[in-house]
Design an enzyme around this catalytic site. Structure first.
Site, PDB file in Angstrom:
ATOM      1  CG  ASP A   1      -1.866   1.153   1.221  1.00 45.10           C
ATOM      2  OD1 ASP A   1      -1.422   2.293   0.999  1.00 45.10           O
ATOM      3  OD2 ASP A   1      -3.073   0.928   1.407  1.00 45.10           O
ATOM      4  CG  HIS A   2       1.470   4.298  -3.191  1.00 49.68           C
ATOM      5  ND1 HIS A   2       0.236   4.007  -3.700  1.00 49.68           N
ATOM      6  CD2 HIS A   2       1.573   5.637  -3.267  1.00 49.68           C
ATOM      7  CE1 HIS A   2      -0.373   5.112  -4.067  1.00 49.68           C
ATOM      8  NE2 HIS A   2       0.420   6.133  -3.812  1.00 49.68           N
TER       9      HIS A   2
ATOM     10  CG  HIS B   1      -4.120   4.357  -0.718  1.00 47.28           C
ATOM     11  ND1 HIS B   1      -3.179   3.361  -0.714  1.00 47.28           N
ATOM     12  CD2 HIS B   1      -4.362   4.624  -2.033  1.00 47.28           C
ATOM     13  CE1 HIS B   1      -2.874   3.040  -1.960  1.00 47.28           C
ATOM     14  NE2 HIS B   1      -3.585   3.784  -2.779  1.00 47.28           N
TER      15      HIS B   1
HETATM   16  O1  LIG Z   1      -3.440   4.019  -5.555  1.00 45.50           O
HETATM   17  C1  LIG Z   1      -3.765   5.071  -6.068  1.00 45.50           C
HETATM   18  O2  LIG Z   1      -3.179   6.200  -5.656  1.00 45.50           O
HETATM   19  C2  LIG Z   1      -3.166   7.359  -6.478  1.00 45.50           C
HETATM   20  C3  LIG Z   1      -2.812   8.517  -5.567  1.00 45.50           C
HETATM   21  O3  LIG Z   1      -1.543   8.310  -5.031  1.00 45.50           O
HETATM   22  P1  LIG Z   1      -0.644   9.547  -4.573  1.00 45.50           P
HETATM   23  O4  LIG Z   1       0.582   8.932  -4.042  1.00 45.50           O
HETATM   24  O5  LIG Z   1      -0.428  10.389  -5.801  1.00 45.50           O
HETATM   25  O6  LIG Z   1      -1.438  10.289  -3.549  1.00 45.50           O
HETATM   26  C4  LIG Z   1      -4.494   7.579  -7.152  1.00 45.50           C
HETATM   27  O7  LIG Z   1      -4.372   8.626  -8.102  1.00 45.50           O
HETATM   28  C5  LIG Z   1      -4.912   6.336  -7.866  1.00 45.50           C
HETATM   29  O8  LIG Z   1      -6.216   6.525  -8.423  1.00 45.50           O
HETATM   30  C6  LIG Z   1      -4.933   5.152  -6.933  1.00 45.50           C
HETATM   31  O9  LIG Z   1      -5.118   3.968  -7.671  1.00 45.50           O
END
Ligand SMILES: O=C1O[C@H](COP(=O)(O)O)[C@@H](O)[C@H](O)[C@H]1O
Ligand SMILES: NC(=O)C1=CN([C@@H]2O[C@H](COP(=O)(O)OP(=O)(O)OC[C@H]3O[C@@H](n4cnc5c(N)ncnc54)[C@H](OP(=O)(O)O)[C@@H]3O)[C@@H](O)[C@H]2O)C=CC1
Length: 486
Positions: free
Chosen positions: A179-180, A242
């Protein structure tokens, strides 16, 4: 750190190009890769090793936070890369892959430690892990690890099925679910922040905190992902993973030891104490929205239903806000508000912790308008923490908010994928999502998914470039609060 082989399924894809190669390269520059390692890229395309290496170099040039200024280092890095063409659905290819891996292990004197990174569509996870097992790729002589991307299932049922299949090949301790958001440096800092500031730890409870607000807003729309996004919506794309992870790391009790097991237990505990919504809760505590046309950064943008690939009848959620309650001794009575959406006013991820204001309640400061104390944790785009206090301005004799701040520019900090890959390389799963958390998250959102499917909740339109529908402001106003759009 153990020497190893990194097997990348989906090496010709978008995620590898934008994130994975640069993360590995930056780790290499920082001396955070093992002394000896081999990287095998996989895809259906018939590429040579050389074509693959050029692709890796180009990707790094385009997407790395650091520019390439040492060509010798780059050459050495690229030398670790080999490519193998493989259709993941065809068993025979895995035998060829095993030969390639073993050949490189022999050449480089590597132990049979293997990381399998599945940067492919979720429907391939089952077939790949089964074939890894059946073909002998998961050698018994060294360790094996599986890195898997989101989404982990589409709902509770599919997540349970997927987990059951994975567990036939890999132990839970061997699975690293990415989960990045957990790789974002400020999120990784949260525990340290509380750990090194006993004053914060002392105040983080229902005696002092009035409410907690978690926002992840984006300015982008559906982009080129209409097929996926129209099925997923904000609830599956951001909220279930997230945002609930941010809730867990914000609310969890600080364990005595910051190990993967302890942190996992504390996060799971939060999910266990999260009050289930039930049908009534979905109606009273959840706001669903969809963007209509508007303006972002002075540029007109179309509404969701006008986006290419989206039907005019779509009821998909591009925004969700919710009120959540953690019914444990520490947080009982403190509402947690969460919101996320596309095409909002600005790109930011932030946690705002609003303190109670006993003076206001006692009506002691009738003439002063006091802003509550706020602890603001800025996760992106800039990293930072600020604490807003109140002080009497000697010139005006009025109480005014003052703020102590720390912030860092994103260029200087490692990217989420760097931190996460480094942890996976050294076998630390603290900042990966564990099965129980995933299961409990799906369990909690399941009634919302069902009500969205039945279309039984209003779909509030919101203007692109706003911070979401009015209804999300009304949700907080019911409790006497407001979103802090700082
Ligand atoms: O996992 C996802 O995350 C992005 C947003 O990530 P961020 O690090 O730029 O906040 C999101 O745009 C995307 O739809 C989603 O699949
Ligand atoms: N892109 C992103 O920013 C993010 C992606 N993810 C997740 O990461 C995963 C990968 O996404 P992304 O890189 O965008 O996807 P892409 O569609 O860009 O890439 C898919 C990859 O899978 C390979 N592939 C497809 N079918 C087969 C097959 N039958 N056999 C072997 N290889 C196959 C493709 O190789 P080839 O075409 O050569 O066959 C390609 O390398 C997905 O689960 C996605 O949800 C998660 C977060 C962000």
């Amino acid at each position: 750190m153990d020497s190893m082989t990194f097997v990348l399924f989906g090496a010709t894809g978008d995620l590898a190009k934008r994130k994975i190669f640069s993360a590995l390269y930056n780790l290499f520059l920082d001396g955070k890769m093992p002394n000896s390692f081999s990287i095998i890229g996989l895809g259906r395309r018939e590429w040579s090793d050389y074509t693959f290496q050029i692709h890796v170099e180009q990707s790094i040039k385009t997407f790395s936070r650091r520019s390439i200024n040492n060509s010798l280092k780059m050459e050495k890095f690229l030398d670790a890369f080999r490519y193998c063409s493989l259709d993941v659905t065809e068993y025979e290819g895995y035998k060829k892959l095993l030969e390639t891996i073993e050949r490189r292990e022999e050449q480089l004197g590597l132990p049979e430690n293997r990381i399998f990174y599945l940067s492919v569509a979720p429907e391939f996870v089952d077939v790949i892990t089964s074939n890894i097992k059946d073909s002998g790729l998961s050698s018994k002589k060294g360790w094996k690890r599986l890195i898997i991307e989101k989404p982990f299932g589409h709902d509770l049922k599919s997540a349970l099925e997927l987990n059951e299949k994975l567990s036939r090949t890999f132990e839970e301790e061997e699975i690293y679910r990415i989960d990045h958001y957990l790789g974002k440096p400020m999120v990784q800092n949260l525990e340290g922040l509380e750990f090194s500031n006993p004053v914060l730890k002392a105040f983080m409870n229902n005696q002092y905190i009035a409410n907690v607000q978690i926002t992840a807003s984006e300015t982008v729309g559906v982009e080129e992902r209409s097929d996926y996004y129209d099925q997923a919506g904000a609830i599956r794309d951001m909220f279930q993973n997230h945002l609930l992870q941010l809730l867990m790391v914000t609310a969890m009790h600080l364990p005595n030891k910051l190990s993967a097991r302890e942190v996992g237990n504390e996060k799971r505990r939060i999910m266990e104490f999260l009050r289930p919504l039930g049908n009534k809760g979905v109606i009273t505590d959840v706001i669903r929205g969809q963007y209509v046309s508007g303006e972002i950064d002075g540029r007109p943008v179309v509404g969701y239903k006008e986006e290419p690939g989206i039907e005019n009848s779509s009821t998909n959620d591009t925004f969700i806000a919710a009120r959540l309650w953690i019914d444990d001794a520490l947080w009982s009575g403190v509402p947690f508000y969460i919101r996320t959406g596309k095409r909002m006013k600005e790109k930011l991820t932030r946690v705002v912790i609003e303190f109670k204001n006993p003076l206001k309640d006692l009506n002691m400061l009738q003439h002063d308008v006091m802003t509550p104390n706020l602890l603001v944790i800025q996760i992106s785009p800039n990293e930072g923490v600020s604490l807003q206090l109140n002080m009497k301005n000697p010139l005006t004799n009025q109480i005014e908010p003052i703020s102590t701040e720390f912030s860092a520019s994103p260029k200087n900090v490692p990217e989420a994928y760097e931190l996460l890959l480094f942890d996976a390389l050294r076998g630390d799963s603290t900042f990966f999502t564990h099965w129980k958390e995933v299961e409990l998250s799906w369990r909690w959102v399941q009634p919302i998914l069902e009500s969205f499917e039945e279309n039984s909740l209003p779909l509030h339109p919101y203007r692109s470039g706003s911070m979401g529908p009015d209804a999300s402001y009304e949700l907080l106003q019911e409790d006497g609060f407001n979103w802090w759009d700082l």
